[in-house]
Write a protein that holds these residues in place. Structure first.
Motif, PDB file in Angstrom:
ATOM      1  N   ARG A  52     -11.971   5.047   8.173  1.00  0.00           N
ATOM      2  CA  ARG A  52     -10.990   5.754   7.357  1.00  0.00           C
ATOM      3  C   ARG A  52     -11.652   6.821   6.503  1.00  0.00           C
ATOM      4  O   ARG A  52     -11.138   7.930   6.350  1.00  0.00           O
ATOM      5  N   VAL A  90      -6.458   5.848  11.729  1.00  0.00           N
ATOM      6  CA  VAL A  90      -7.061   6.994  11.049  1.00  0.00           C
ATOM      7  C   VAL A  90      -6.417   8.245  11.617  1.00  0.00           C
ATOM      8  O   VAL A  90      -6.421   8.452  12.832  1.00  0.00           O
ATOM      9  N   VAL A  91      -5.824   9.034  10.755  1.00  0.00           N
ATOM     10  CA  VAL A  91      -5.183  10.269  11.210  1.00  0.00           C
ATOM     11  C   VAL A  91      -5.870  11.441  10.530  1.00  0.00           C
ATOM     12  O   VAL A  91      -6.028  11.453   9.316  1.00  0.00           O
ATOM     13  N   VAL A  92      -6.273  12.409  11.297  1.00  0.00           N
ATOM     14  CA  VAL A  92      -6.895  13.619  10.754  1.00  0.00           C
ATOM     15  C   VAL A  92      -5.977  14.788  11.057  1.00  0.00           C
ATOM     16  O   VAL A  92      -5.661  15.051  12.214  1.00  0.00           O
ATOM     17  N   HIS A 109     -11.580   0.308  -9.008  1.00  0.00           N
ATOM     18  CA  HIS A 109     -10.693   0.204 -10.170  1.00  0.00           C
ATOM     19  C   HIS A 109     -11.212  -0.877 -11.111  1.00  0.00           C
ATOM     20  O   HIS A 109     -11.186  -2.053 -10.805  1.00  0.00           O
ATOM     21  N   VAL A 160     -10.100  -2.382  -2.676  1.00  0.00           N
ATOM     22  CA  VAL A 160      -8.876  -2.707  -1.948  1.00  0.00           C
ATOM     23  C   VAL A 160      -8.125  -1.430  -1.604  1.00  0.00           C
ATOM     24  O   VAL A 160      -7.319  -1.381  -0.700  1.00  0.00           O
ATOM     25  N   SER A 161      -8.446  -0.365  -2.340  1.00  0.00           N
ATOM     26  CA  SER A 161      -7.738   0.895  -2.104  1.00  0.00           C
ATOM     27  C   SER A 161      -8.474   1.719  -1.057  1.00  0.00           C
ATOM     28  O   SER A 161      -9.689   1.826  -1.097  1.00  0.00           O
ATOM     29  N   ASP A 162      -7.734   2.299  -0.132  1.00  0.00           N
ATOM     30  CA  ASP A 162      -8.384   3.289   0.709  1.00  0.00           C
ATOM     31  C   ASP A 162      -7.647   4.622   0.582  1.00  0.00           C
ATOM     32  O   ASP A 162      -7.506   5.362   1.538  1.00  0.00           O
ATOM     33  N   ARG A 198       0.823  -1.201   0.000  1.00  0.00           N
ATOM     34  CA  ARG A 198       0.000   0.000   0.000  1.00  0.00           C
ATOM     35  C   ARG A 198       0.859   1.254   0.000  1.00  0.00           C
ATOM     36  O   ARG A 198       0.614   2.193  -0.753  1.00  0.00           O
ATOM     37  N   PHE A 250      -7.020   6.377  16.487  1.00  0.00           N
ATOM     38  CA  PHE A 250      -7.495   7.608  15.855  1.00  0.00           C
ATOM     39  C   PHE A 250      -6.670   8.761  16.398  1.00  0.00           C
ATOM     40  O   PHE A 250      -6.522   8.916  17.606  1.00  0.00           O
ATOM     41  N   ASP A 285      -9.651   7.980  -4.290  1.00  0.00           N
ATOM     42  CA  ASP A 285     -10.577   6.929  -4.695  1.00  0.00           C
ATOM     43  C   ASP A 285     -11.865   7.013  -3.888  1.00  0.00           C
ATOM     44  O   ASP A 285     -12.962   6.959  -4.433  1.00  0.00           O
ATOM     45  N   TYR A 296       0.402   3.759  -3.086  1.00  0.00           N
ATOM     46  CA  TYR A 296      -0.430   4.943  -2.955  1.00  0.00           C
ATOM     47  C   TYR A 296       0.302   6.147  -2.401  1.00  0.00           C
ATOM     48  O   TYR A 296      -0.209   7.251  -2.452  1.00  0.00           O
ATOM     49  N   GLY A 353     -12.380   9.690   8.476  1.00  0.00           N
ATOM     50  CA  GLY A 353     -11.139  10.444   8.681  1.00  0.00           C
ATOM     51  C   GLY A 353     -10.844  11.368   7.512  1.00  0.00           C
ATOM     52  O   GLY A 353     -10.471  12.525   7.700  1.00  0.00           O
TER      53      GLY A 353
END
Lengths: 432, 242
Positions: free
Chosen positions: B158, A323-325, B82, B113-115, A281, A361, B119, A285, B161
């Motif tokens: 997520r 989860v980070v904001v 996707h 599968v992507s977060d 990942r 979080f 997307d 990304y 978030g």
């Protein structure tokens, strides 16, 4: 080609590379050349100092202009290579840099001037002006052709280096100048032939032919350039695909093999899969260059939280969802908060990991930084923990209080434990 | 969200309450270009013991998806982000009319599968009613399908978030001051979702009903689709409206 520039003298000692492949092809050198790179290419090919080759050419040039002919022949027929033959490895990057900010260096200008002087000497010696009226136009045509050819040369070199964004104006001007020279030469010949009277109509006819050809060939040419750029795009895509394939092969397949071997240990399998998923990942990304230097100390809160979670996840094999904001630079109180949060994550993974993923979080809101760690385990009662067990009291609550923050622990009524850490950022200089 | 909690949520929802939820069937179309994954989802759904989900069609790319969705008119489409042929966003764009159909609306649940933020936000803006990642368990997925079929929204922590992040960083430009922003309560709900709470737990924590939590979440989704003027312009331009 009278003198070589000083830098060439020093840096081009003939040092044959021991790893050099035995079959060497003659290329003109694109790197550090004065005119066509013929002398440099030859020098590299023969293993001689470049200045010797230049002197030989010069001597031949004095002998009835033989050198010029020879040089021109080499220039036309020998393909352009990248870099001198002496040093192949650093050449591409170097040449690319030279291309990007290409300016006529002193040596090149000097060589051109010398060439002109030599040419005029030759011309005066043979008294070409009187001898043959056709010679000047022919010379002009030759110069024009050379200009255009050198042009093609450059574009080929650029293609070699896959340099798409070269400046378009200069090549166009040069091409136009070449065409103009050839045109003038041809016209000169026509004039000398004595058919001046027909010049107007001939020019008109020629123009008509040119326009006709342009009309006929134009669409085809446009399509061809489009195809070419498309092909280049495809090549870039293919390269990217190859890189992805390489990465997937290196890390993912290896992990899959490990997973197959550890099929009897579900915890280990889960750990491997999680670690690989996270790595992939990060690679897919995250922006370029991130996620590759995992060992470096994190500089911001978000990175620190993710890193801590990743490590705990690896150590305990319990999935942690982060989860980070917002984000902010890491300072000392935040560092303490991160350590407390890490401790909370470890506790959650150890005692609450059976109930599902641990949820972390983190939020930066103004100057307040809030972190909560939540598990779905059996819950937790601080009062029930013996006095001598200092883990939670010191590592989490005590640490937060020492740095001016607060820590709250509670059992969620639905099951599980929630640890909430709140602290003020110290330095307001990095204001968001 | 915890499975049993969500299941009880379903029971608390008005018309489908109690045992009626068990007898109800949701027709689902699976859109994903990996056959293995489609098979896996089918198996997971079958294993959960709740037989209420019936997969009526599968598609592997945008064109197939369009054909099968038009032909079967499912209640929920599980949509991969996707996809060959333009991605999930393209499917959403072409199905825009079916989503707003008053009689039998087709609802989309993105399953990816992507977060990555772009997307997630992309398909939510496209009109998907929820977003879950492929790591979701079968039970949670079935819950999410039922929730979306009932017209509610499903937010992963997520995703919440990302939304919070987007609104936190848009404090600077004063342009969208007057257009609808998230209310304090909606942000509170989002924050709790981001912390991994189930809707029911949020309801308990804020002393409101699950239905209220869901309406807050729906409001967030609605606002998220066009969060400010700038976005509105872009949206209109993308659809050749201006």
């Amino acid at each position: 080609m009278t003198t070589a520039p000083p830098r060439a003298e020093t840096s081009y000692a003939p040092a044959p590379d021991p790893d050099d492949p035995p079959v060497r092809k003659l290329y003109r050198s694109a790197d550090g050349r004065l005119l066509g790179g013929v002398a440099r290419g030859l020098a590299g090919h023969l293993g001689l100092p470049v200045s010797w080759v230049r002197i030989v050419f010069l001597a031949l040039f004095m002998a009835d202009g033989m050198g010029a002919l020879l040089y021109a022949a080499f220039w036309f027929f020998v393909p352009l290579g990248v870099g001198g033959v002496e040093h192949r490895q650093p050449a591409p990057a170097d040449a690319r840099r030279r291309l990007l900010r290409h300016r006529p260096d002193k040596g090149q200008v000097f060589a051109l001037i010398a060439l002109l002087i030599g040419a005029s000497i030759v011309a005066s010696r043979f008294q070409l002006g009187q001898a043959d009226g056709y010679l000047w136009p022919v010379l002009l045509i030759g110069a024009g052709v050379a200009l255009v050819w050198r042009q093609a040369d450059n574009s080929r070199r650029a293609q070699w280096l896959e340099l798409g964004r070269r400046k378009a104006l200069l090549p166009m001007v040069r091409g136009a100048a070449g065409v103009l020279l050839v045109g003038v030469g041809v016209t000169g010949i026509v004039v000398l032939q004595g058919s001046v009277r027909h010049l107007g109509s001939v020019l008109q006819a020629a123009l008509a032919v040119v326009v006709g050809i342009a009309l006929l060939a134009g669409p085809y040419l446009v399509r061809m350039t489009q195809d070419l750029s498309e092909e280049r795009l495809m090549r870039i895509r293919a390269q990217e695909r190859a890189e992805v394939a390489a990465h997937v092969h290196d890390s993912v397949l290896h992990t899959l093999t490990l997973i197959q071997r550890n099929a009897d240990h579900p915890r280990e399998v889960a750990r491997l899969a999680r670690a690989q998923e996270r790595e992939l990942r990060a690679w897919l990304y995250k922006p370029e260059g991130r996620g590759k230097e995992e060992d470096e100390e994190p500089a911001t809160l978000a990175e620190a939280v993710r890193k801590a979670a990743a490590e705990v996840e690896d150590d305990h094999g319990v999935p942690i969802e982060v989860v980070v904001v917002g984000d902010c630079p890491l300072d000392e109180p935040l560092g303490a908060q991160m350590q407390a949060a890490r401790e909370a994550m470890v506790n959650a993974a150890k005692y609450g990991g059976e109930g599902g993923a641990v949820q972390v979080f983190a939020e930066v809101e103004g100057r307040t930084v809030f972190v909560s760690v939540r598990d779905r385990g059996p819950g937790f009662d601080l009062d029930a923990v013996p006095e001598d067990r200092m883990g939670v009291r010191e590592s989490i609550i005590g640490r937060m209080e020492r740095h001016g923050g607060t820590a709250r622990l509670r059992s969620a009524p639905e099951g599980g434990t929630v640890v909430e850490l709140e602290i003020e950022r110290a330095a307001p200089e990095g204001e968001i | 969200m915890s499975s049993d909690g969500a299941q009880r949520d379903g029971a608390e929802q008005g018309e489908t309450g109690g045992e009626a939820a068990e007898g109800r069937t949701v027709r689902v179309v699976l859109v994903d270009d990996h056959r293995m994954f489609r098979t896996g989802v089918q198996a997971e759904i079958g294993e959960t013991g709740r037989t209420g989900v019936e997969v009526v069609g599968e598609a592997a790319d945008v064109d197939q998806a369009l054909t099968i969705i038009t032909a079967t008119r499912p209640e929920v489409v599980l949509l991969d982000v996707h996809l060959p042929g333009g991605g999930g966003v393209e499917v959403l764009r072409r199905c825009a009319a079916m989503m707003t159909d008053a009689e039998r609306p087709v609802r989309f649940l993105a399953l990816s599968v992507s977060d990555a933020a772009e997307d997630v936000i992309g398909v939510i803006r496209g009109g998907a009613r929820g977003y879950v990642t492929k790591t979701i368990t079968g039970t949670d997925l079935v819950d999410a399908i039922f929730r979306v079929a009932d017209g509610d929204a499903v937010f992963s922590p997520r995703l919440a978030g990302f939304v919070l992040d987007a609104f936190a960083s848009s404090d600077a430009p004063p342009i969208d001051e007057d257009l609808d922003r998230l209310t304090q309560r909606e942000r509170e709900v989002l924050r709790l979702i981001a912390r991994g709470y189930a809707y029911k737990e949020i309801a308990k924590q804020l002393f409101i009903s699950v239905k209220t939590v869901e309406s807050h979440v729906s409001a967030v989704l609605r606002k998220l689709q066009l969060s400010n003027r700038h976005e509105l312009t872009r949206w209109a331009a993308a659809r050749r409206l201006v």
